[in-house]
Design an enzyme around this catalytic site. Structure first.
Site, short mmCIF file in Angstrom:
data_model
loop_
_atom_site.label_atom_id
_atom_site.label_comp_id
_atom_site.label_asym_id
_atom_site.label_seq_id
_atom_site.Cartn_x
_atom_site.Cartn_y
_atom_site.Cartn_z
N MET A 1 24.75 8.14 2.95
CA MET A 1 24.51 9.94 3.37
C MET A 1 24.37 9.87 5.03
O MET A 1 24.84 10.93 5.96
CB MET A 1 22.86 10.13 3.01
N LYS B 1 -17.12 -0.08 5.26
CA LYS B 1 -18.10 -0.83 4.76
C LYS B 1 -19.97 -1.18 4.14
O LYS B 1 -19.71 -1.49 3.20
CB LYS B 1 -17.48 -2.34 4.72
N GLU C 1 0.78 -0.75 -0.06
CA GLU C 1 0.31 0.52 -0.09
C GLU C 1 0.91 1.25 0.03
O GLU C 1 0.34 2.64 -0.20
CB GLU C 1 -1.04 -0.14 1.22
N PHE D 1 -12.52 -6.67 14.05
CA PHE D 1 -10.68 -6.71 12.76
C PHE D 1 -11.15 -5.46 11.96
O PHE D 1 -11.57 -5.54 11.17
CB PHE D 1 -11.89 -8.44 12.94
N GLN D 2 -9.28 -5.64 12.01
CA GLN D 2 -8.89 -4.27 10.86
C GLN D 2 -9.96 -2.75 11.31
O GLN D 2 -9.60 -2.26 10.27
CB GLN D 2 -8.76 -4.53 9.44
C1 TPP Z 1 12.49 5.75 5.32
C2 TPP Z 1 13.91 6.18 5.43
N1 TPP Z 1 14.75 5.80 6.80
C3 TPP Z 1 15.32 6.06 7.28
C4 TPP Z 1 16.29 7.10 5.87
C5 TPP Z 1 17.19 8.03 7.04
N2 TPP Z 1 18.46 8.23 6.35
C6 TPP Z 1 18.48 9.20 5.16
S1 TPP Z 1 19.73 9.01 4.03
C7 TPP Z 1 19.62 7.56 4.23
C8 TPP Z 1 21.09 6.40 3.85
C9 TPP Z 1 20.43 6.29 2.58
O1 TPP Z 1 21.49 5.01 2.03
P1 TPP Z 1 21.34 4.56 0.08
O2 TPP Z 1 19.80 4.64 -0.23
O3 TPP Z 1 21.74 3.46 -0.06
O4 TPP Z 1 21.76 6.31 -0.48
P2 TPP Z 1 23.22 7.27 -0.60
O5 TPP Z 1 22.54 7.86 0.59
O6 TPP Z 1 24.29 5.97 -0.12
O7 TPP Z 1 22.59 7.05 -1.87
C10 TPP Z 1 19.47 6.37 5.76
C11 TPP Z 1 19.23 5.57 5.95
C12 TPP Z 1 15.55 8.38 5.41
N3 TPP Z 1 15.41 9.31 5.07
N4 TPP Z 1 14.22 7.25 4.90
#
Ligand code: TPP
Lengths: 156, 563
Positions: free
Chosen positions: B474, B162, B50, B112-113
């Site tokens: 990052m 529903k 979803e 439920f749900q």
């Molecule tokens: C759903 C979610 N969880 C955690 C984060 C925190 N976060 C920001 S950037 C990042 C790393 C992303 O890694 P990747 O997709 O491998 O991209 P890269 O930075 O290596 O290009 C994280 C964990 C986020 N933005 N969104």
């Protein structure tokens, strides 16, 4: 930044979810609520929510704007020239000095509203600051319970 | 006409011109799915989660400018959709999410749900409805579309029990909406606009500060006209990339935490910020007390609450960017000589020469920035670029040569990893003639990887370019800079076989380690026209620069990092 106290009236559609939108806004954005009252406005499908809040001018401005932004908000009134009242109910044992209590409450737009078995109930309706004074003054009559009503306000 | 609530939902979607619905069925929404089965006016795309359904509807909306529609069941179906709602909310994307709910008689019984969908979604929707009477359903459907796309756009949830989708009622789809409490203002106050124009004429170093609102109000053409007429230079936020067109000589760059030196210095030295559809986000301003200290501020926004929220504004204008800019142009016509701000423009050009966006290319290992530039060269304006969240997102924003609004689709406000791929599905469905490329990371792509199955089933040929650094890059970068290289839980050395994974789901996979392989893979992917994963091995420890450390002043950028 200096905090100011503000009384804000919000005129909203009288729908079940609207209070949740308003209170959720305050909780979610970290705004302060000192008191909040709600009641329907006679005739029509609107309600009035009266909120007392505190914050810097920037925060107060955000509060009014965010309230205005809610889809169910008709109008936000940030009161300046207003008449403001709050009600309080206090319960005492009837062993206390009833005539003193009565005199005191009438000085605050109130009086005895109920006499029951062993207890009397007193009300007062006045400005919040004065209600606080009233509550303080009743201390020596050992109040059993104090119930404050929250503020309502109307533009002058 | 008499019909069931479920039929009303379908009739309303048809009346609104909806062509594609993204969703996932379940008990509480089955009546509606039964009606979807019987009709032929719109298609339904069954995503495999979803969250992805809502992101796909969101990507569709961002690419086309129309309202996106997603449909989910009650309980877990709805809670899975919440991240999608929040993502759309933070970026003001017009969406309708329709969720099933347990029957009215069971609401409040922990059935439920059953989950309080309007309660959960209140902070992340523009508005929401729990339908409690079939008599209100046609009006609510009409209002929801209107609210989603008018004023400052945003997602609207309609939660339908529903029994209401089963009940028979009278259906007349309203032609007009009348919500006495909701009247967005579009025009902009003429006196204020005139004052703003006078301020522009008087300024020496004015700067157009363009935000996502420009894209939302389709004001790209007007903005370019304004810039052309006045020769005022422009900086774009992450959300406005593409508005000016990167080859426009008046385009200075992207500003903010990973903005260019020239853009951030422009903001720090300007004497008049002309803010159009931007909201002074902390990722843009850096430390507020040091932000744009020499500037007066014109702030044009459709949402009054954005104005004065973070910075004091000298010329507040509430209105639609498109309309307000058109009026500004009228006031400014013939009033500004083309060389009026020449010294200022030359100064910014020098800044760009002094510290251009750059990286050290390498013959041994692919650089992520090279890959992005290369896509730009090979596909350029034919592409719609979506992205996830992380370094790859910032590099895409920095190095892709954007040339129009709606070409760049990313989750700027919420920063949702897992957004890129499903958003790309939606964008491709909305714009089938464009090449849609999701620039993603090895972390992010796995957050909605199940959508490979959707893409292969519906033949939606999205190209996923994974800039694979085997890190949550990052976060790793912050650990390098600010946590003494303690790489806590960011090493992604344990990887799936992306090529096999793509194949297993009916797509194509490529392993890419060299420039030649990359060119070949991209060419092949465009020819094959099938969903694919391109696993591009890039240098592991590359950093996104410049960087304004969180909470620092915008003019204090780290321009290089030496180990
Ligand atoms: C759903 C979610 N969880 C955690 C984060 C925190 N976060 C920001 S950037 C990042 C790393 C992303 O890694 P990747 O997709 O491998 O991209 P890269 O930075 O290596 O290009 C994280 C964990 C986020 N933005 N969104």
């Amino acid at each position: 930044m200096q905090e100011v106290r503000r009384v804000i009236s919000v005129i909203v559609m009288n729908e079940s979810s609207v209070l949740a939108w308003v209170s959720g806004l305050f909780a979610g954005r970290g705004y302060n609520i000192e008191s909040l009252t709600v009641a329907p406005i006679p005739r029509g499908n609107l309600s009035r929510i009266t909120i007392v809040t505190k914050g810097s001018n920037r925060v107060i401005e955000q509060i009014t704007k965010q309230l205005n932004k809610l889809v169910s908000t008709l109008k936000v009134i940030e009161h300046e020239e207003m008449v403001e009242k709050e009600m309080v109910l206090i319960k005492f044992s009837n062993q206390e000095n009833i005539s003193d209590i009565q005199a005191l409450s009438s000085a605050y737009n109130g009086g005895i509203v109920n006499v029951g078995e062993g207890v009397i109930i007193v009300m007062a309706a006045d400005e919040s600051k004065r209600i606080e004074n009233f509550i303080a003054a009743t201390h020596r009559y050992n109040p059993i319970e104090v119930v404050r009503g929250g503020i309502v306000a109307i533009e002058r | 006409m008499k019909m069931s609530g479920a039929q009303m939902v379908c009739e309303a979607l048809i009346a609104e011109g909806v062509k594609t619905v993204f969703g996932y069925p379940g008990g509480a929404i089955m009546n509606v799915y039964d009606e979807i089965y019987k009709q032929k006016s719109f298609e339904h795309i069954l995503t495999r989660h979803e969250q992805a359904a809502v992101h796909a509807a969101d990507g569709y909306a961002r690419a086309t400018g129309e309202v996106g529609v997603a449909m989910v069941t009650s309980g877990p179906g709805f809670t899975n959709a919440v991240t999608g709602l929040a993502t759309a909310y933070m970026d003001s994307i017009p969406l309708i999410v329709i969720s099933g709910q347990v029957p009215l008689s069971l609401i409040g019984t922990d059935a439920f749900q059953e989950i309080d969908a309007v309660g959960i979604s209140r902070p992340c929707t523009k508005h929401n409805y729990l339908v409690d009477d079939i008599a209100n359903l046609p009006r609510i459907l009409k209002e929801a579309f209107f609210i989603a796309k008018s004023g400052r756009p945003g997602p609207v949830l309609i939660d339908i029990p529903k029994d209401i989708t089963a009940e028979i009622g009278d259906f007349v789809y309203p032609k007009e909406v009348n919500i006495p409490t909701y009247k967005p203002s579009y025009k902009g106050n003429d006196r204020q606009i005139k004052k703003a124009a006078e301020a522009i004429i008087a300024a020496k170093k004015p700067l157009l500060y363009l935000g996502g609102g420009v894209v939302l109000s389709n004001a790209g053409d007007e903005i370019r006209k304004l810039a052309q007429l006045t020769q005022i230079p422009a900086v774009e936020t992450l959300m406005a990339r593409g508005v000016m067109g990167d080859t426009n000589p008046l385009f200075i760059g992207m500003l903010g935490m990973h903005g260019s030196y020239a853009s951030n210095m422009a903001m720090s030295e300007t004497d008049l910020i002309i803010s159009l559809g931007a909201r002074f986000d902390d990722r843009v301003t850096g430390k507020l007390s040091e932000f744009a200290r020499y500037a007066d501020i014109i702030h044009v926004d459709i949402d009054p609450a954005n104005i004065g929220k973070l910075v004091d504004v000298d010329y507040p204008i509430v209105g639609d960017i498109n309309k307000v800019v058109a009026k500004l142009i009228n006031f400014l016509q013939g009033e500004v000589k083309p060389d009026r701000y020449q010294a200022w423009r030359e100064m910014l050009a020098r800044y760009n020469e002094l510290h251009p966006l750059s990286y050290q290319d390498s013959d041994d290992i692919l650089k992520p920035q090279w890959v992005i530039e290369r896509i730009g060269k090979l596909v350029g304006e034919d592409a719609i670029i979506t992205s996830d969240v992380g370094q790859h997102q910032m590099w895409a924003a920095q190095f892709y040569p954007f040339d129009r609004p709606r070409q760049w689709i990313n989750s700027g406000g919420l920063g949702t990893m897992g957004f890129g791929f499903p958003a790309a599905l939606g964008a491709k469905r909305g714009c089938p003639d464009k090449v849609v490329i999701n620039i993603t990371g090895d972390g992010s792509i796995l957050m909605n990887i199940q959508e490979l199955v959707t893409a292969s089933e519906y033949k939606i040929p999205v190209i996923n370019v994974i800039l694979n650094n085997h890190y949550l890059g990052m976060v790793r970068q912050w650990q390098t800079f600010f946590y003494d290289k303690r790489y806590s839980e960011t090493d992604l050395s344990h990887q799936p076989d992306f090529v096999a994974l793509a194949k297993a789901c009916g797509g194509i996979g490529y392993n890419v380690t060299t420039k030649a392989e990359f060119d070949e893979a991209l060419k092949d992917a465009m020819e094959k026209n099938q969903v694919c994963l391109m696993n591009v091995a890039v240098s592991r420890l590359e950093n996104v620069l410049p960087m304004v450390p969180s909470g620092g002043a915008l003019y204090n950028m780290l321009l290089e990092y030496k180990d």
